[in-house]
Write an enzyme that holds these catalytic residues in place. Structure first.
Site, mmCIF file in Angstrom:
data_model
loop_
_atom_site.group_PDB
_atom_site.id
_atom_site.type_symbol
_atom_site.label_atom_id
_atom_site.label_comp_id
_atom_site.label_asym_id
_atom_site.label_seq_id
_atom_site.Cartn_x
_atom_site.Cartn_y
_atom_site.Cartn_z
ATOM 1 N N ARG A 95 0.851 -1.060 -0.147
ATOM 2 C CA ARG A 95 -0.246 0.183 0.151
ATOM 3 C C ARG A 95 0.907 1.131 0.213
ATOM 4 O O ARG A 95 1.785 1.335 0.948
ATOM 5 C CB ARG A 95 -0.709 -0.040 1.500
ATOM 6 N N HIS A 183 -7.769 6.560 1.011
ATOM 7 C CA HIS A 183 -8.307 5.481 1.234
ATOM 8 C C HIS A 183 -9.028 4.799 0.047
ATOM 9 O O HIS A 183 -10.120 4.159 0.239
ATOM 10 C CB HIS A 183 -9.589 5.786 2.179
ATOM 11 N N ARG A 243 -6.757 13.987 14.291
ATOM 12 C CA ARG A 243 -6.794 14.963 13.336
ATOM 13 C C ARG A 243 -7.995 15.733 13.284
ATOM 14 O O ARG A 243 -9.164 14.891 13.336
ATOM 15 C CB ARG A 243 -6.397 14.053 11.804
ATOM 16 N N GLU A 382 -8.777 -3.984 2.697
ATOM 17 C CA GLU A 382 -7.816 -3.383 1.695
ATOM 18 C C GLU A 382 -6.865 -4.330 1.344
ATOM 19 O O GLU A 382 -6.280 -4.430 0.197
ATOM 20 C CB GLU A 382 -7.266 -2.308 2.335
#
Ligand code: ADP
Length: 400
Positions: A95, A183, A243, A382
């Site tokens: 990734r 994402h 965040r 993922e």
């Protein structure tokens, strides 16, 4: 025992490396043969792996490999090969958070691509170096092993230009200052899952909420991304674990000029001290902890988290011109009926109506029969998406 071909996926974060092993002939929807994690890489690496049915397979500590990616990769592959002696590793997928404006699909790693990834670190200085370290380590220790870079930005390359622009002078866009979205592997997996399980909905207007430690929304029109809440960096959009999401840029100017904070201090504030952690007064960045707390600041953090999701859903519904379906995924989206209920309670005006019991069960269709918009919970994967990309890319015979 028959020799089987396998594909390894690696997902390197700021201090951890997730891995999963797949059967190369298992089909696009086959689950992983095993999964695992190396945690605390910078200080005291801890390795653990579990089988397809989540039974623990191994645990170990690798203190002498602290911050040493070549050593960690070497041990990991050594363990996999010893554990599955009947398997032959045919390719590895990684990734990679940022693919810049050029990469619209996964690519076979070549020396040229590695050089380009180095240049892209200026767009993602906190994430890209961690993604590249295992690629480079493997390129040196196993140069014959095909590697594929799977970009988290690639899926959003279908966004129309208007959704990618900041209203800054043009030259900034030329330099790469634009909205990319992240994402992407998760959204691509969900779009593929919807196409198989709910083809009618998949061809319509769907908003997917990926709610994990990082969180974002994606607007899918007929399975393609047309807008998303993360932009130039992974800071934009929703409130996240630590965040803040969308922030008036005037706040940053204030911090720099009036508070005299350095750029590094602002970066630390924005990536590590804000979001749920900041607004809960330091209780936690973890939604499970906040849901279990009776401190009013934890409740306020959850309120802001869900309020901002609903507000951004309004914006993306406008980009889509309406809403046919809504999908919850990732840690919070898949597991918290409470957060799903709080979000959906704000979306009645868009035709969202939950079935209370189905929401408590939290799998598949969770909207009421009469709900104009379908609501679903889909577990993202993922790693599975990466493994499929690796096989397609390698089989397509991209030049090494
Ligand atoms: P990452 O973005 O690091 O991959 P995940 O997708 O695993 O993270 O999501 C982590 C978040 O999911 C954390 O905030 C965690 O508290 C939350 N989460 C996991 N399980 C539950 C649960 N049962 N209820 C509420 N939140 C949960």
């Amino acid at each position: 025992m028959k020799m089987a071909d396998t594909v390894l996926t690696l997902n390197a974060g700021s201090s951890s490396l997730k891995f999963a092993l797949f059967d190369a002939h298992g089909g696009e929807d086959a689950g992983a043969l095993l999964r695992g994690l190396v945690e605390e890489i910078p200080t005291r690496p801890r390795f653990s792996a579990s089988s397809a049915d989540c039974a623990p397979l191994a645990e170990d500590e690798w203190p002498d490999a602290a911050n040493d990616f070549p050593a960690i990769i070497d041990r990991l592959i050594g363990w996999i090969e010893a554990h599955r002696g009947d398997n032959r590793l045919i390719a590895v997928g990684h990734r990679v958070v940022h693919g810049g404006p050029a990469h619209a699909k996964p690519e076979r790693v070549t020396p040229a691509l590695l050089g380009e990834l180095d240049r892209l670190t200026r767009l993602a200085p906190l994430h890209e170096p961690q993604n590249i370290a295992p690629i480079r380590a493997l390129a040196e220790s196993r140069p014959e092993l095909p590697q594929v870079a799977c970009f988290d930005t690639a899926f959003h390359r279908t966004m129309p230009a208007v959704a990618t622009r900041f209203a800054l002078p043009r030259n900034f866009e030329t330099e790469g200052v634009r909205r990319y979205g992240f994402h992407g592997l998760s959204y691509e997996y969900i779009a593929g899952h919807l196409a198989l399980t709910a083809p009618g909905l998949a061809s319509g207007r769907v908003i997917v909420a990926h709610l994990g430690n990082g969180a974002s929304l994606c607007a899918l029109k007929a399975g393609k991304s047309i807008d998303t809440t993360m932009g130039f960096s992974t800071l934009d959009g929703l409130v996240m674990g630590s965040r803040p999401g969308t922030l008036d840029p005037g706040v940053i100017l204030h911090l720099l000029k009036e508070r005299g904070m350095t750029a590094d201090e602002v970066e630390n504030l924005l990536y590590r001290r804000s979001g749920l952690l900041g607004i809960s007064g330091g209780i936690s960045s973890d939604m499970r902890v906040l849901l279990g707390s009776d401190d009013p600041r934890a409740a306020e953090a959850i309120e802001l988290f869900t309020y901002r999701i609903a507000r951004e859903v309004g914006a993306l519904a406008s980009s889509l011109g309406g809403l046919d379906g809504f999908v919850f995924t990732a840690g919070i989206g898949e597991h918290s009926a409470m957060v799903r209920a709080l979000v959906c309670a704000r979306l009645g005006w868009l035709g969202v109506e939950l079935d209370k019991d189905a929401n408590e069960r939290g799998d598949g269709l969770i909207s009421a029969v009469q709900s104009p918009a379908e609501v679903r919970v889909i577990a993202t994967d993922e790693e599975r998406m990466m493994a499929s990309h690796v096989l397609r890319t390698v089989r397509a015979g991209h030049p090494a």
